[in-house]
Motif scaffolding. Structure first.
Motif, PDB file in Angstrom:
ATOM      1  N   ILE A 236      42.229  39.812  47.883  1.00  0.00           N
ATOM      2  CA  ILE A 236      43.203  38.738  48.128  1.00  0.00           C
ATOM      3  C   ILE A 236      43.043  38.186  49.544  1.00  0.00           C
ATOM      4  O   ILE A 236      43.120  36.976  49.786  1.00  0.00           O
ATOM      5  CB  ILE A 236      44.638  39.235  47.900  1.00  0.00           C
ATOM      6  CG1 ILE A 236      44.843  39.658  46.444  1.00  0.00           C
ATOM      7  CG2 ILE A 236      45.645  38.155  48.283  1.00  0.00           C
ATOM      8  CD1 ILE A 236      44.785  38.536  45.436  1.00  0.00           C
ATOM      9  N   GLU A 240      42.606  34.419  51.167  1.00  0.00           N
ATOM     10  CA  GLU A 240      43.554  33.933  52.171  1.00  0.00           C
ATOM     11  C   GLU A 240      42.823  33.477  53.428  1.00  0.00           C
ATOM     12  O   GLU A 240      43.112  32.412  53.985  1.00  0.00           O
ATOM     13  CB  GLU A 240      44.546  35.053  52.501  1.00  0.00           C
ATOM     14  CG  GLU A 240      45.578  34.708  53.538  1.00  0.00           C
ATOM     15  CD  GLU A 240      46.788  34.017  52.967  1.00  0.00           C
ATOM     16  OE1 GLU A 240      47.742  33.802  53.724  1.00  0.00           O
ATOM     17  OE2 GLU A 240      46.791  33.686  51.770  1.00  0.00           O
ATOM     18  N   SER A 299      49.145  38.766  42.069  1.00  0.00           N
ATOM     19  CA  SER A 299      47.688  38.584  42.167  1.00  0.00           C
ATOM     20  C   SER A 299      47.174  37.730  41.011  1.00  0.00           C
ATOM     21  O   SER A 299      46.235  36.937  41.190  1.00  0.00           O
ATOM     22  CB  SER A 299      46.977  39.942  42.201  1.00  0.00           C
ATOM     23  OG  SER A 299      47.345  40.751  41.092  1.00  0.00           O
ATOM     24  N   ALA A 302      48.050  34.211  41.938  1.00  0.00           N
ATOM     25  CA  ALA A 302      47.131  33.763  42.994  1.00  0.00           C
ATOM     26  C   ALA A 302      45.803  33.305  42.388  1.00  0.00           C
ATOM     27  O   ALA A 302      45.219  32.306  42.825  1.00  0.00           O
ATOM     28  CB  ALA A 302      46.896  34.883  44.005  1.00  0.00           C
ATOM     29  N   ALA A 329      50.035  34.648  47.246  1.00  0.00           N
ATOM     30  CA  ALA A 329      49.250  35.522  48.111  1.00  0.00           C
ATOM     31  C   ALA A 329      50.077  36.001  49.299  1.00  0.00           C
ATOM     32  O   ALA A 329      49.991  37.174  49.699  1.00  0.00           O
ATOM     33  CB  ALA A 329      48.002  34.796  48.612  1.00  0.00           C
ATOM     34  N   CYS A 392      40.555  37.263  42.971  1.00  0.00           N
ATOM     35  CA  CYS A 392      41.987  37.481  42.774  1.00  0.00           C
ATOM     36  C   CYS A 392      42.255  38.101  41.402  1.00  0.00           C
ATOM     37  O   CYS A 392      43.113  38.982  41.261  1.00  0.00           O
ATOM     38  CB  CYS A 392      42.755  36.170  42.912  1.00  0.00           C
ATOM     39  SG  CYS A 392      42.738  35.444  44.568  1.00  0.00           S
TER      40      CYS A 392
END
Length: 408
Positions: A236, A240, A299, A302, A329, A392
């Motif tokens: 993740i 990001e 998740s 995301a 996220a 993800c």
């Protein structure tokens, strides 16, 4: 038993006081304020002013060296704070050292000096941040880990707010900006150290035998669970970090009229919207006794958000996709921080183990540039975002399949 239902007996007795939780949340926000404005605004401005066209190269060196120093120092300081059995002294020392270095950074006259100061600053910073996080594990029981995670969502929002404050046009020059950051950081952290009197919960700090097969450890605390929690956060975080670094460039590729102001406002809105959402979801997970279900769901969302970004051909569609990804996220990372303390196996090595988990925050900064350079020139941003959506999705599967009684 699976990751969506945690029926093991509580590790501690009673609950931590609301006063301590609030003071801790403010201190954690102070930790974010100590580095986010400097890394995202002050350092790039200083490098650009001093080195001009060579600024990108210098900034890249700073980012790489800083990530390495942060990775190593976080583990070492965590290990040392475990050995000494004290967190507060390390936090105070780190606060002083990082503040002095931040105030001195603008006097660096060459790249070697700047890089050396970045390394020492990172050591001081992690001398403060690791024991601060370990303190939560020492005092906040599992029954409040969801609430803790929700409150930790305040940290990135405060970091962004401080950055916006110190860069108001005409408000402060470079020297005053650093002074304001150190003052705000100190005001947020010191109350916890001076007035935080946590309820004693001995079970949280009682040493635990290393042999997981002995039955002394709760079922979820296994090498299997720890590895999956570590890897899911790393995946993740790669997404990001990539969005944080390249979102503006991607938006401009869709619409040349967009400016950095649009991206900054979008970042800020998402960060602040994540705070109440994380608190609500965290408190629900505590009441429902399902600490990992939100992580699985978030998740997955995301992944959907990143897929929306990958398929978008307009800035409006891209913004919608980023809001979906950014919110999910952001809440995921906050709640994950709280629940990580639940699955670390031994209180006597909590600081060291948190240092190893901190690699999920620093390693993405080393992976992301190369991943982007390898894919975007040949295949475009869409392919990059499709791969990030896949990462993800893998994180979602990892969390959904944690086994309660796996062998280490």
């Amino acid at each position: 038993m699976n990751a969506l239902h945690d029926d093991r007996p509580p590790r501690g007795r009673g609950a931590q006081s609301t006063r301590f939780l609030v003071l801790y949340a403010l201190a954690a926000a102070g930790g974010a304020a100590s580095y986010a404005p400097f890394l995202s605004i002050l350092l790039p401005l200083q490098v650009n002013a001093q080195w001009g066209a060579e600024g990108i190269r210098v900034l890249s060196y700073c980012a790489f060296i800083g990530a390495v120093a942060a990775s190593v120092s976080n583990i070492v300081v965590g290990w040392l704070s475990d050995l000494t059995g004290s967190r507060r002294g390390w936090i105070v020392g780190g606060l002083i050292l990082s503040s002095v270095l931040l105030l001195s950074m603008r006097f660096a006259e060459n790249m070697s000096t700047l890089l050396a100061m970045i390394v020492v600053w990172q050591i001081g910073l992690n001398m403060m941040l690791n024991p601060l996080m370990a303190m939560a594990g020492d005092h906040i029981p599992d029954e409040q880990k969801g609430m803790l995670g929700g409150m930790l969502a305040l940290s990135p929002a405060v970091g962004a707010l401080v950055g916006a404050l110190v860069t108001i046009p005409g408000f402060a020059d470079a020297g005053l900006r650093a002074t304001l950051i150190t003052a705000i950081t100190t005001l947020l952290i010191v109350p916890l150290l001076a007035f935080g009197r946590p309820v004693a919960i001995p079970a949280l700090v009682t040493p635990v035998a290393a042999d997981t097969a002995s039955g002394t450890l709760p079922p979820l605390i296994t090498g299997h669970a720890v590895r999956r929690m570590w890897l899911s956060r790393l995946l993740i975080q790669i997404g990001e970090a990539t969005m944080f670094a390249f979102l503006l460039m991607w938006f401009i590729s869709l619409d040349h009229t967009l400016t950095e102001s649009f991206t900054a406002r979008l970042f800020t809105v998402v960060l602040f919207a994540a705070v109440p959402l994380a608190m609500a979801v965290g408190q629900w997970s505590d009441r429902a006794g399902k600490p990992f279900m939100p992580l699985v769901v978030l998740s997955g969302i995301a992944a959907c958000g990143m897929l929306t970004i990958a398929l978008s051909t307009t800035s409006t569609g891209g913004a919608i996709g980023y809001v979906i990804f950014g919110l999910s996220a952001g809440v995921f990372l906050a709640l994950h921080s709280g629940q990580t303390l639940r699955i670390l196996p031994r209180p006597q090595t909590r600081g060291r183990d948190l240092g190893l988990f901190n690699l999920t925050n620093t390693v993405p900064s080393l992976i992301m540039p190369w991943l982007t350079l390898a894919l975007v020139p040949l295949f475009g941003f869409g392919t990059l975002f499709m791969i990030l959506a896949g990462l993800c999705a893998i994180a979602c599967v990892l969390l959904a399949t944690i086994r309660g009684k796996a062998t280490a």
